[in-house]
Design a protein around this motif. Structure first.
Motif, PDB file in Angstrom:
ATOM      1  N   UNK A 191     -17.138   8.395  14.935  1.00  0.00           N
ATOM      2  CA  UNK A 191     -17.577   7.692  13.727  1.00  0.00           C
ATOM      3  C   UNK A 191     -16.433   7.531  12.744  1.00  0.00           C
ATOM      4  N   UNK A 192     -15.629   8.574  12.597  1.00  0.00           N
ATOM      5  CA  UNK A 192     -14.469   8.484  11.701  1.00  0.00           C
ATOM      6  C   UNK A 192     -13.536   7.364  12.154  1.00  0.00           C
ATOM      7  N   UNK A 193     -13.323   7.264  13.457  1.00  0.00           N
ATOM      8  CA  UNK A 193     -12.454   6.206  13.994  1.00  0.00           C
ATOM      9  C   UNK A 193     -13.064   4.826  13.759  1.00  0.00           C
ATOM     10  N   UNK A 194     -14.398   4.732  13.846  1.00  0.00           N
ATOM     11  CA  UNK A 194     -15.049   3.429  13.670  1.00  0.00           C
ATOM     12  C   UNK A 194     -14.930   2.925  12.238  1.00  0.00           C
ATOM     13  N   UNK A 195     -15.046   3.837  11.242  1.00  0.00           N
ATOM     14  CA  UNK A 195     -14.928   3.362   9.857  1.00  0.00           C
ATOM     15  C   UNK A 195     -13.479   3.038   9.511  1.00  0.00           C
ATOM     16  N   UNK A 196     -12.535   3.675  10.222  1.00  0.00           N
ATOM     17  CA  UNK A 196     -11.128   3.313  10.015  1.00  0.00           C
ATOM     18  C   UNK A 196     -10.876   1.912  10.555  1.00  0.00           C
ATOM     19  N   UNK A 197     -11.498   1.599  11.701  1.00  0.00           N
ATOM     20  CA  UNK A 197     -11.327   0.262  12.288  1.00  0.00           C
ATOM     21  C   UNK A 197     -12.042  -0.803  11.468  1.00  0.00           C
ATOM     22  N   UNK A 198     -13.291  -0.524  11.084  1.00  0.00           N
ATOM     23  CA  UNK A 198     -14.102  -1.536  10.398  1.00  0.00           C
ATOM     24  C   UNK A 198     -13.784  -1.673   8.914  1.00  0.00           C
ATOM     25  N   UNK A 199     -13.192  -0.623   8.332  1.00  0.00           N
ATOM     26  CA  UNK A 199     -12.790  -0.641   6.923  1.00  0.00           C
ATOM     27  C   UNK A 199     -13.929  -1.052   5.981  1.00  0.00           C
ATOM     28  N   UNK A 200     -15.000  -0.265   5.897  1.00  0.00           N
ATOM     29  CA  UNK A 200     -16.081  -0.600   4.958  1.00  0.00           C
ATOM     30  C   UNK A 200     -15.579  -0.529   3.523  1.00  0.00           C
ATOM     31  N   UNK A 202     -24.766   1.963   6.560  1.00  0.00           N
ATOM     32  CA  UNK A 202     -25.234   1.049   7.614  1.00  0.00           C
ATOM     33  C   UNK A 202     -24.526   1.343   8.933  1.00  0.00           C
ATOM     34  N   UNK A 203     -23.218   1.555   8.868  1.00  0.00           N
ATOM     35  CA  UNK A 203     -22.473   1.907  10.086  1.00  0.00           C
ATOM     36  C   UNK A 203     -22.982   3.225  10.677  1.00  0.00           C
ATOM     37  N   UNK A 204     -23.333   4.169   9.805  1.00  0.00           N
ATOM     38  CA  UNK A 204     -23.815   5.468  10.273  1.00  0.00           C
ATOM     39  C   UNK A 204     -25.146   5.335  11.006  1.00  0.00           C
ATOM     40  N   UNK A 205     -26.045   4.515  10.464  1.00  0.00           N
ATOM     41  CA  UNK A 205     -27.346   4.289  11.118  1.00  0.00           C
ATOM     42  C   UNK A 205     -27.148   3.700  12.510  1.00  0.00           C
ATOM     43  N   UNK A 206     -26.266   2.718  12.620  1.00  0.00           N
ATOM     44  CA  UNK A 206     -25.993   2.093  13.919  1.00  0.00           C
ATOM     45  C   UNK A 206     -25.360   3.104  14.881  1.00  0.00           C
TER      46      UNK A 206
END
Length: 222
Positions: free
Chosen positions: A87-96, A104-108
């Motif tokens: 999850x940490x890597x995903x928010x780094x990629x998506x840059x919310x 929202x990213x966490x729910x998904x």
């Protein structure tokens, strides 16, 4: 705490109520915790073993408590506090850009993890189908030394023979079918003139099928 402070004052130190009020206010202001500031969010770290859902809920409560509207700092503080992982890597990629987007990213992410676990469980079951009993006929004649159901009752309690309960035609067919399954699998046997007699109870399951149970109301009293 206020009483401890008052008792610790030297004898004769207070000469008027005005002086007492002033000293009390000074003591209260000196010991009062400082109000939370935005940078306190950087102290909110995800604990080892804390789920993502729990951490987001706790971090969100701190955001409300701090009362900051600086979304870039909130997002940065969250990234610094969350444990390394997918999850940490995903928010780094998506840059919310906002904490709402992080939620929202966490729910998904949580939903996708749940689907992955279901697939793993299904795969394990598929590999070991022979270890599961799907119907009563899959486990006929269980040795009582392996598994035996025993009811511990007070022998002084008078046995109860429940009056026969009547069912409609649909339920009668279900009772006969379920009873025959248990007889065929040798899970039950017929006895004559029992001291205890308990009726069966039919309960509707979520899939609209019937589950046959036994009314142990009187046995529970024993």
């Amino acid at each position: 705490m206020a009483m401890d402070w008052f008792v610790s004052l030297p004898e004769g130190h207070i000469t008027s109520f005005t002086q007492l009020s002033q000293l009390f206010r000074e003591q209260y202001l000196a010991n009062r915790a400082p109000p939370p500031v935005s940078y306190d969010l950087f102290d909110v770290k995800q604990y080892q073993g804390e789920t993502l859902k729990e951490y987001i809920s706790r971090f969100g409560a701190h955001v409300v408590k701090v009362g900051t509207k600086e979304e870039p700092m909130i997002v940065y503080a969250f990234r610094k506090g969350v444990c390394p992982g997918p999850f940490c890597e995903s928010i780094i990629r998506n840059r919310p850009k906002t904490f709402t987007e992080i939620r929202r990213h966490a729910v998904e992410h949580i939903a996708s993890e749940g689907e992955g676990e279901q697939e793993e469980v299904a795969a394990v079951i598929s590999r070991h189908l022979d270890a599961f009993a799907w119907t009563a006929t899959d486990m006929p004649g269980i040795n009582p030394d392996v598994l035996c159901h025993h009811l511990t009752m007070d022998t002084k309690v008078r046995p109860v023979r429940q009056r026969r309960r009547k069912f409609n035609e649909e339920r009668c067919l279900v009772v006969k079918e379920e009873t025959q399954k248990l007889l065929s699998a040798e899970h039950i046997r017929e006895i004559q003139y029992p001291e205890w007699l308990a009726n069966v109870v039919l309960v509707k399951k979520a899939n609209e099928k019937w589950r046959m149970c036994i009314d142990f109301t009187d046995l529970n009293k024993a």
